[in-house]
Design a protein around this motif. Structure first.
Motif, PDB file in Angstrom:
ATOM      1  N   ALA A 265       0.844  -1.201   0.000  1.00 37.30           N
ATOM      2  CA  ALA A 265       0.000   0.000   0.000  1.00 37.30           C
ATOM      3  C   ALA A 265       0.876   1.247   0.000  1.00 37.30           C
ATOM      4  O   ALA A 265       0.630   2.203  -0.746  1.00 37.30           O
ATOM      5  CB  ALA A 265      -0.938   0.003   1.204  1.00 37.30           C
TER       6      ALA A 265
ATOM      7  N   LYS B 200       1.227   4.018  -2.941  1.00 32.08           N
ATOM      8  CA  LYS B 200       0.567   5.238  -2.462  1.00 32.08           C
ATOM      9  C   LYS B 200      -0.945   5.070  -2.310  1.00 32.08           C
ATOM     10  O   LYS B 200      -1.720   5.959  -2.650  1.00 32.08           O
ATOM     11  CB  LYS B 200       0.877   6.410  -3.410  1.00 32.08           C
ATOM     12  CG  LYS B 200       2.379   6.698  -3.458  1.00 32.08           C
ATOM     13  CD  LYS B 200       2.701   7.868  -4.357  1.00 32.08           C
ATOM     14  CE  LYS B 200       4.201   8.138  -4.346  1.00 32.08           C
ATOM     15  NZ  LYS B 200       4.613   9.152  -5.310  1.00 32.08           N
ATOM     16  N   THR B 201      -1.339   3.921  -1.828  1.00 35.62           N
ATOM     17  CA  THR B 201      -2.752   3.608  -1.652  1.00 35.62           C
ATOM     18  C   THR B 201      -3.146   3.789  -0.194  1.00 35.62           C
ATOM     19  O   THR B 201      -2.541   3.173   0.681  1.00 35.62           O
ATOM     20  CB  THR B 201      -3.005   2.127  -2.034  1.00 35.62           C
ATOM     21  OG1 THR B 201      -2.450   1.879  -3.319  1.00 35.62           O
ATOM     22  CG2 THR B 201      -4.491   1.824  -2.037  1.00 35.62           C
ATOM     23  N   PRO B 202      -4.166   4.621   0.093  1.00 35.60           N
ATOM     24  CA  PRO B 202      -4.597   4.727   1.491  1.00 35.60           C
ATOM     25  C   PRO B 202      -5.258   3.424   1.930  1.00 35.60           C
ATOM     26  O   PRO B 202      -6.056   2.851   1.202  1.00 35.60           O
ATOM     27  CB  PRO B 202      -5.643   5.853   1.479  1.00 35.60           C
ATOM     28  CG  PRO B 202      -5.680   6.407   0.098  1.00 35.60           C
ATOM     29  CD  PRO B 202      -4.977   5.460  -0.809  1.00 35.60           C
TER      30      PRO B 202
END
Lengths: 326, 326, 326, 326
Positions: free
Chosen positions: B282, B286-288
């Motif tokens: 993640a 750059k994935t919340p």
């Protein structure tokens, strides 16, 4: 409209003397209904459809028109409802409304008849339910909490689920009425446990929905096809209602809000309200609820960022990257 | 000893010329197996049961005894496995082990035959899978990632689920072998997507388990019977695998670790490892992942507080109040 | 440009034989500088101002113009810098750039001289710093990590803080150069600890900033004047840098980004990058960091919602309610 | 016994007529004190030391002994205190106690004199403060909330900080008394803002403390010396009260609970209570507080794991790895 008085007098194991059923259960006598909003309106209509005469009121007179046209008698305030009906259902937005409708200057308890059955289908703090039950008991009436699961659609089609808290010996009486409006009527325990069950379910629902949204988003970023990922999750231990029945990713399922720009469904603002109740009950009982608490915060942030009226599955959209950003 | 069938020469749409099946698929030739730990051991046995000659190795020679007694040939290191078998399965604890077994001084790639099929069932970072695939491709071999879902029990009974990433035209060949060890073999997409699917599932699983634990705990505090609450959740939108199949509250279900003091099952430490992989992927994409990230932190705190070897459903116990405390 | 060779040969306590200072420290010989971006450019200028001949390069030739006009010699690639200078400073965006500049085909280590001092001021994963140090050591060179605190303004005015990790006996040599560009040069310990200190500071900074923003927002909602609340916090135990030096609420302080629509300062995207490093190092060392992790997620969500280029104190704005919403 | 000075009669802008100072400010007349616990006891003693005759009560008679020996007059209940004193200070554990002491059957308001000044130093929900103020106003009395910052030590040495909410024209009168017990008496605004300021400060304090603990732990794991790391943070933007004044890592500072096995100081359970108040006010005002909320959850988990009575800086210990675990 004969009122049948079955005057059995019972003494419970604690020595309290109480009247179980001074009210009619054998024929369809008047039922009071207070709160004719988006949910209350179709619920009252279903009572009418099942042949119950309805005495109704709402703070907004225009909300009463539809049921009035269908035959309901409209009165001025909750006290007047209580004056005419010994079974009353309330469906209100929040705890302060419930307190006012029951204990306010024109509240139900001002004119409630002994032995009346008062069923509150609002979603509120279980402690308020307990307070209302105690206040009703002082007047010789019975209060039950019976919040619903299912939205406006389920209310219209009479397919709600009711979670009922209160004296078990009154459950049959409550079920008679609630069955006109729902398909599942579940007895949960003492007063307040209906609210507790509702709050618990919605807290876990919110966690599952945000979790599903994060997971689908991560999987897509890692190169997985969203439909395939949903399929894999749903055959594995990641499965949950939000992944297999109400998937938040546009295109994965049909007939859910994610396929309709998150219109309809269960609004983010309403979910934030229920999570606020969960938060408060967790705080008051000193119960750690780390994910439930964070879910609350996320839905609160979404309300602050323009998502208040979108379906709660729009958290998928909220977490996605905007175009041109990183 | 292996019979090599060169059945066809293909040219793909990008103009690359490659050999699809220079290795045997028509008869049961030798299969290499590297990593004979708790999972690898029963997996290799299932290959033997299905009649495949197995060439195996492990860094701990004693781990090889059981399969040796069942007829497997034991060699010194991965390179020697690759020297004798053109289909190899690896089952290793973590990314560094995989890197070493494939690209180390005695690694598979030192002696791998052109056209070999290398299947890694370890749960590792998808980026490492991609690196291994690129390294294998340089040597003319094919690498696929195929992590499993299901624990030691499923490995023993041959009921694992494999999530497979890699070239689609090799999937049939991989499935032939994996089907000896599992009941579901799912093709997920390009190299790394098997890992991605595994990581995604386990992240959502962890969220669901902690969420279920919080919710059950809150409901119990609010006066609900745990079995009743589980039943209500499971017929409602709060339903998830952790509530309906692996409930973390002692007494709610039989045959799950919560009924056995959280012994057996899937250890907290292993879940923390998988959540670490989810966290890293993640972060790198750059994935919340707010709930996944918090779930990771909670399992990490549990490891620090003595829960490392208990089943991951013991988070229910972790969140409960200790006696005499508040 | 005489190169002075002080050929003292030392034997350390572990019996390793190494050359401490085969490079000049007595006169201002050439210093290499690689990476002339927003930060590197003013840093290199300060070296020139202090009389050091600079040999520089950058992947974007246009970035080199300014320092070239001020007298720096521009060469093609890092290897060529290493060919001409035995003290080199690198200032690069992220770990992959550092790996490429040191160990790539035209990297520093291709032509590095024995005894060279290589100082990396990039903010990267401490593990990469350790790998670079090991690679440099093989070539007989010394690598130190020296990330900076302070932005473009501090870089221009030579007021950066450097946090330095590496062999203590080389610290004096590093400090000689770094003092031209900063006012604080702090020795932190072994290689990687400069990065560790930087990452730790920024993680706590992010936590303090979000915490201050939540707190100020809550206080305002509860009827407190923001300036008064800031004053109370700052004289109490809630005090932190974000409350007393960089308050995120517009109007509370002057001369900070909150007073200028969150322009300038330290971008949300850069903070998210540093928190990603903190997250990765926490994951890799199995360290629980619940608030740091959530701070990372919040800055990541902000990047997804259009805040990437605003100052990181804009989290106050992110958490505020939009007009017309609740 | 009290000398009543009716000095002026005012009419406020809303047309209400009220008496500002029908009570003595010119001489040291009796002051009521209700709640003689760990905090109330030393506070009442300081009033006595400053020459004020004290009329006191507590639900636990034995709590009254010490102040009785020092000359305080003990009465049976809050109503009796109100009968004898027109300035009363209350110091109680939580909202329900405050409600009972003010509005219960033997509460202050049963016998309160017109014009009395009622100062509540308990830390409670600001909404309850507002309710008490409204109830007091109906009886012609003035209620102010004045929660304290500082623990038992500060209470003993008269060095508390008071945050005061209520009518500004009464602040001077309140300050006269509060100055006997504290060094800072800060006017915050309307009724409830004293509580708001206290709650806000403690929420940010908790965030800073957990953040500092995580950060110090991570830095130590990455090889930094804890004292050096604290020094670096304290000269940088990570600085906060928990890092520079009350560092949670044993050995970094002297004279703080971390150096004394987390004995003394401010208990985890008390912090959890204050965070619960923050949580409730945030929920009720629909304010997102993600870190404050997670801080609450962490202190709640600590209470469940045996940390209830340790100083709140013991979160550092809670997050550390246990020996033999990972």
């Amino acid at each position: 409209m004969s009122i049948i008085w079955i005057t059995c007098l019972n003494i419970d194991t604690f020595g309290h003397c109480f009247v179980v059923s001074s009210r009619s259960m054998a024929s369809k006598t008047q039922v009071g209904f207070i709160g004719l909003g988006n949910m209350g309106n179709p619920m009252a209509k279903n009572l009418l459809k099942h042949g119950y005469p309805v005495i109704a009121t709402d703070v907004f007179p225009e909300s009463c028109k539809e049921v009035q046209e269908l035959g309901a008698q409209i009165v001025d305030n909750p006290a007047d409802v209580a004056d005419k009906a010994d079974r009353i259902i309330t469906m209100l937005p929040s705890s302060p409304n419930v307190i006012d409708v029951y204990t306010g200057p024109n509240g139900i308890l001002k004119k409630v008849k002994k032995g009346s059955l008062l069923i509150d289908s609002s979603t509120i703090d279980p402690n308020v339910s307990k307070e209302m039950a105690a206040a009703a008991e002082k007047m010789g009436a019975v209060f039950m909490d019976a919040p619903v699961s299912g939205g406006v659609g389920a209310a219209s089609s009479g397919k709600l689920t009711f979670m009922v808290g209160g004296a078990e010996e009154e459950f049959t009486a409550a079920k008679e009425l609630l069955s006109c409006m729902g398909v599942n009527v579940v007895y949960c325990g003492q007063v307040g446990t209906g609210q507790a069950a509702k709050i618990c379910n919605n807290m876990l629902l919110a966690i599952g929905m945000i979790g599903t949204s994060e997971t689908m988003n991560l999987g897509i970023r890692l190169g997985l096809d969203p439909k395939l990922l949903a399929k894999i999750l749903n055959m594995s231990s990641g499965r949950c209602w939000s992944s297999d029945t109400y998937n938040p990713v546009p295109g994965v399922m049909e007939g859910v809000p994610s396929g309709n720009n998150y219109q309809g469904g269960f609004g983010t603002q309403l979910m934030a309200k229920d999570l606020g109740l969960a938060q408060n009950t967790a705080t008051n009982t000193k119960t750690p609820a780390p994910l439930g608490s964070l879910a609350h915060q996320i839905y609160r942030m979404m309300c602050a960022r323009g998502y208040a009226n979108k379906d709660f599955s729009s958290v998928f959209q909220f977490l996605r990257e905007e175009e041109g950003q990183q």
